[in-house]
Design a protein around this motif. Structure first.
Motif, PDB file in Angstrom:
ATOM      1  N   ARG A   1      12.039 -24.893 -17.962  1.00  0.00           N
ATOM      2  CA  ARG A   1      10.997 -25.752 -18.348  1.00  0.00           C
ATOM      3  C   ARG A   1      11.346 -26.051 -19.853  1.00  0.00           C
ATOM      4  N   GLU A   2      11.657 -25.082 -20.660  1.00  0.00           N
ATOM      5  CA  GLU A   2      12.061 -25.134 -22.073  1.00  0.00           C
ATOM      6  C   GLU A   2      13.232 -26.211 -22.286  1.00  0.00           C
ATOM      7  N   LYS A   3      14.184 -25.801 -21.383  1.00  0.00           N
ATOM      8  CA  LYS A   3      15.395 -26.978 -21.380  1.00  0.00           C
ATOM      9  C   LYS A   3      14.873 -28.372 -21.224  1.00  0.00           C
ATOM     10  N   GLY A   4      13.963 -28.517 -20.035  1.00  0.00           N
ATOM     11  CA  GLY A   4      13.525 -29.577 -19.928  1.00  0.00           C
ATOM     12  C   GLY A   4      12.770 -30.624 -20.740  1.00  0.00           C
TER      13      GLY A   4
ATOM     14  N   LYS B   1       7.325 -24.986  -5.196  1.00  0.00           N
ATOM     15  CA  LYS B   1       6.307 -25.471  -4.317  1.00  0.00           C
ATOM     16  C   LYS B   1       5.075 -25.466  -4.590  1.00  0.00           C
ATOM     17  N   GLU B   2       4.662 -24.381  -5.421  1.00  0.00           N
ATOM     18  CA  GLU B   2       3.334 -24.072  -5.576  1.00  0.00           C
ATOM     19  C   GLU B   2       2.951 -24.631  -6.888  1.00  0.00           C
ATOM     20  N   GLU B   3       3.803 -24.551  -7.989  1.00  0.00           N
ATOM     21  CA  GLU B   3       3.528 -24.791  -9.611  1.00  0.00           C
ATOM     22  C   GLU B   3       4.288 -25.905  -9.874  1.00  0.00           C
ATOM     23  N   GLY B   4       4.998 -26.656  -9.166  1.00  0.00           N
ATOM     24  CA  GLY B   4       5.870 -27.821  -9.597  1.00  0.00           C
ATOM     25  C   GLY B   4       6.943 -27.622 -10.548  1.00  0.00           C
ATOM     26  N   LEU B   5       7.616 -26.379 -10.518  1.00  0.00           N
ATOM     27  CA  LEU B   5       8.852 -26.108 -11.068  1.00  0.00           C
ATOM     28  C   LEU B   5      10.048 -27.021 -10.513  1.00  0.00           C
ATOM     29  N   SER B   6      10.538 -27.936 -11.130  1.00  0.00           N
ATOM     30  CA  SER B   6      11.577 -28.734 -10.916  1.00  0.00           C
ATOM     31  C   SER B   6      12.903 -28.272 -11.295  1.00  0.00           C
ATOM     32  N   PHE B   7      13.853 -28.543 -10.413  1.00  0.00           N
ATOM     33  CA  PHE B   7      15.321 -28.036 -10.827  1.00  0.00           C
ATOM     34  C   PHE B   7      16.137 -29.108 -11.189  1.00  0.00           C
TER      35      PHE B   7
END
Length: 640
Positions: A48-51, A79-85
């Protein structure tokens, strides 16, 4: 040893009490589940920080059993908290040489199954060494892999496991600190450890492509995962030992931003945990006092009652005497505690004063469940106690939690299939089974008929063994927990159906005693899942009438034994009982010669069991107790 903000973030959930002996920052958690979630949270925060910065997050990833729960949590966060890769680039540590990405035992296959198929990482951002590169092209390929890491900006985070040889990635003993990505020959121990996945060591590749030590050490952040007591000694050597190419993981001492994340069993050999009185002031619990006295007795080769004030003072335990008084007082206290744990009446002795006995005297005839993860753990781990319980008139039920079918070799099953064909009316099915069993299977899924045959072999062996110990067939139960029934080494996750089967048998028997496997070092992981199933069932039923008067005893023995300071009940065995236990194990003929999942111990299971039971008896004798032929030990688990 540099401790960063990232390292300190674990302090709230784990235990950080490093001593002067420890050269790598480490945090100890009660269990690997909690620890894995914390590691996943750190990775997620970095992504998230890098994003937010609009930059790529470059992750070095590991395979094997250690990181699986980390990947599970990352999938949940996606899936549940929206973390994108979508801003993530990954580089895997290693791959077996000679395996295609479609092979179920390849690390390509592993990573897709365990992580990549469940998140939104871009396929072009996934990098895993190619095990099919032609020999003449290997050198150029490895250089190209290094250049890709460099072009991506270097590794922001490297996740590691550790092998019993001290390898990280596949950097085996002898690896140089400056080594880079290359083709390596695998150590024999590494191949033994992998043999269960490949259905035998003969199928394990001899070579692999791996990132080098030098590649790993330039990562900005490194986290190494260590679970289980079978990793405890190598982790101590790594954390407390000198840097040596013979233990490649020790090179991590040179990295300023490395944290080892351990569970309690993996950390058990660290000096501050195993013998904390040698490194500082102790909080002397009763368990630690017992441990210290037994340790001192072993160190000095003296029985407990012969230890003196001078002995304690000379071994950094003078503060213990300040609490307990004289050595004599402490010695008597610990001696009596151990003496009272020894009993020939594991179900309790009727009409006897049970004030100081490990089990209650009432009711006289107890209902007992012996949970056995595989169809032989009961006799291997507690065959002598099993025999005592039956002989002393208790209502004993054995519950086999899994079929154990995958542990029957094709050659063993083939004997039965050929015999069955002579008497079967379904020749077509038998021919199909025989055809499948004659094929070389290294990682695929067995068909249902083959699994059923192998399960039947183990079931009949169990019935013969339990009958030999005097148990009626009506008291033998086969749960065939669904998590196990995949036909391959990889199992499903524990489900509510598994737990329901456990709760139903407990409610049906309404036991006064439950015995269950607390030995979590089996190379298959089945014991751990079976124990989790029991704990979940106990939690669900803790206020139910079926468990109103139930005590739970955990056994070990197939791979490890309880340390004497840990156990709460010790059941001696006569020489005749040792032989009787051996013969009961022999009924499990499919597991006697050429065991499929041997672990790191080459001995047959009956030899392991006898040697461990004999060694436990000898330890008691050296501490000053009677000279028994063998002893089985148990630890009480209090679920409420």
């Amino acid at each position: 040893m540099k401790i960063t903000d990232k390292s300190i973030a674990y302090e709230s959930a784990g235990t950080i009490e490093e001593t002067r002996l420890e050269k790598i920052h480490n945090v100890v958690f009660e269990d690997s589940i909690t620890a894995s979630k914390m590691v996943a949270q750190e990775i997620a925060a970095l992504i998230r920080e890098k994003g937010k910065q609009g930059s790529k997050c470059v992750l070095g990833l590991a395979t094997g059993s250690s990181p699986i729960r980390v990947y599970d949590e990352l999938i949940r966060l996606h899936k549940e908290e929206g973390l994108s890769f979508r801003n993530v680039i990954t580089f895997n540590l290693d791959e077996y040489y000679g395996l295609s990405r479609e092979n179920p035992e390849s690390y390509h296959y592993f990573m897709q199954e365990q992580l990549f198929d469940h998140i939104d990482v871009l396929p072009e951002n996934i990098h895993i060494p190619d095990g099919t590169v032609a020999p003449d092209d290997i050198e150029d390929y490895c250089k190209s892999y290094e250049l890709k890491i460099k072009s991506a900006g270097g590794l922001d985070f490297q996740l590691l496991g550790i092998g019993r040889t001290g390898h990280i990635g596949f950097n085996e003993p002898g690896s140089h600190v400056n080594s880079r990505t290359r083709l390596v020959t695998l150590d024999h121990i590494t191949r033994v450890d992998a043999s269960s996945s490949f259905m035998g060591i003969q199928n394990v590749p001899r070579k692999a492509i791996t990132m080098g030590i030098g590649t790993v050490l330039v990562a900005k952040r490194i986290v190494l995962l260590g679970w289980g007591n079978h990793k405890a000694q190598i982790l101590r050597d790594t954390i407390e030992g000198e840097i040596s190419s013979e233990v490649p993981a020790t090179y991590l001492q040179r990295h300023g931003n490395t944290t080892f994340i351990l569970d309690t069993e993996a950390a058990s050999e660290l000096t501050r945990i195993n013998t904390p009185w040698l490194v500082g002031t102790c909080h002397w619990t009763e368990l630690l006092k017992r441990r210290a006295v037994i340790w001192l007795s072993k160190q000095l080769k003296k029985s407990i009652l012969k230890l003196t004030d001078r002995d304690y003072n000379a071994h950094d335990m003078s503060d213990l005497l300040q609490i307990e008084g004289t050595a004599y007082d402490l010695n008597i206290k610990v001696f009596n505690t151990l003496q009272r744990s020894i009993t020939g009446w594991p179900g309790g002795k009727h009409n006897a004063d049970d004030t100081y006995r490990p089990e209650r005297s009432q009711p006289q005839r107890k209902r007992v469940i012996i949970f056995s993860p595989h169809p032989d753990d009961d006799v291997i781990s507690m065959g002598g106690t099993f025999d005592r319980l039956v002989e002393q008139g208790h209502e004993v039920h054995v519950v086999y939690q899994t079929s154990g079918n995958i542990a029957v070799s094709n050659n063993e099953a083939l004997k039965f299939a050929r015999i069955a064909r002579q008497y079967s009316s379904d020749i077509k099915t038998m021919d199909m089974i025989i055809s499948e069993l004659t094929e070389e299977i290294t990682g695929g899924t067995s068909s249902l008929p083959v699994r059923n045959l192998k399960g039947l072999i183990r079931r009949e062996e169990s019935l013969l063994a339990t009958a030999f110990l005097g148990l009626p067939e009506s008291n033998v139960h086969f749960l065939d927990l669904p998590f196990y029934e995949t036909g391959q080494k990889k199992k499903n996750k524990l489900s509510s159906v598994d737990v329901q089967l456990m709760t139903e048998i407990i409610k049906k028997v309404a036991p006064h005693q439950i015995y269950a496997a607390g030995d979590l070092a089996d190379p298959h992981g089945t014991h751990k899942v079976c124990l989790e199933a029991l704990f979940a069932a106990l939690e669900e039923l803790k206020d139910h009438k079926s468990l109103k008067d139930c005590w739970v005893w955990l056994y070990r023995g197939a791979w490890h034994e309880w340390e004497i300071h840990e156990m709460d009940m010790a059941v001696p065995m006569s020489p005749d009982q040792v032989i009787k236990k051996r013969l009961a194990i022999f009924y499990h003929q499919s597991q006697k010669d050429g065991v499929m999942f041997q672990g790191d111990d080459p001995r047959e299971f009956w030899v392991r069991a006898e040697d461990r039971n004999r060694a436990t008896a000898q330890q008691f004798n050296k501490l000053g107790f009677a000279d028994y032929a063998a002893i089985e030990t148990f630890k009480r688990y209090r679920f409420r």
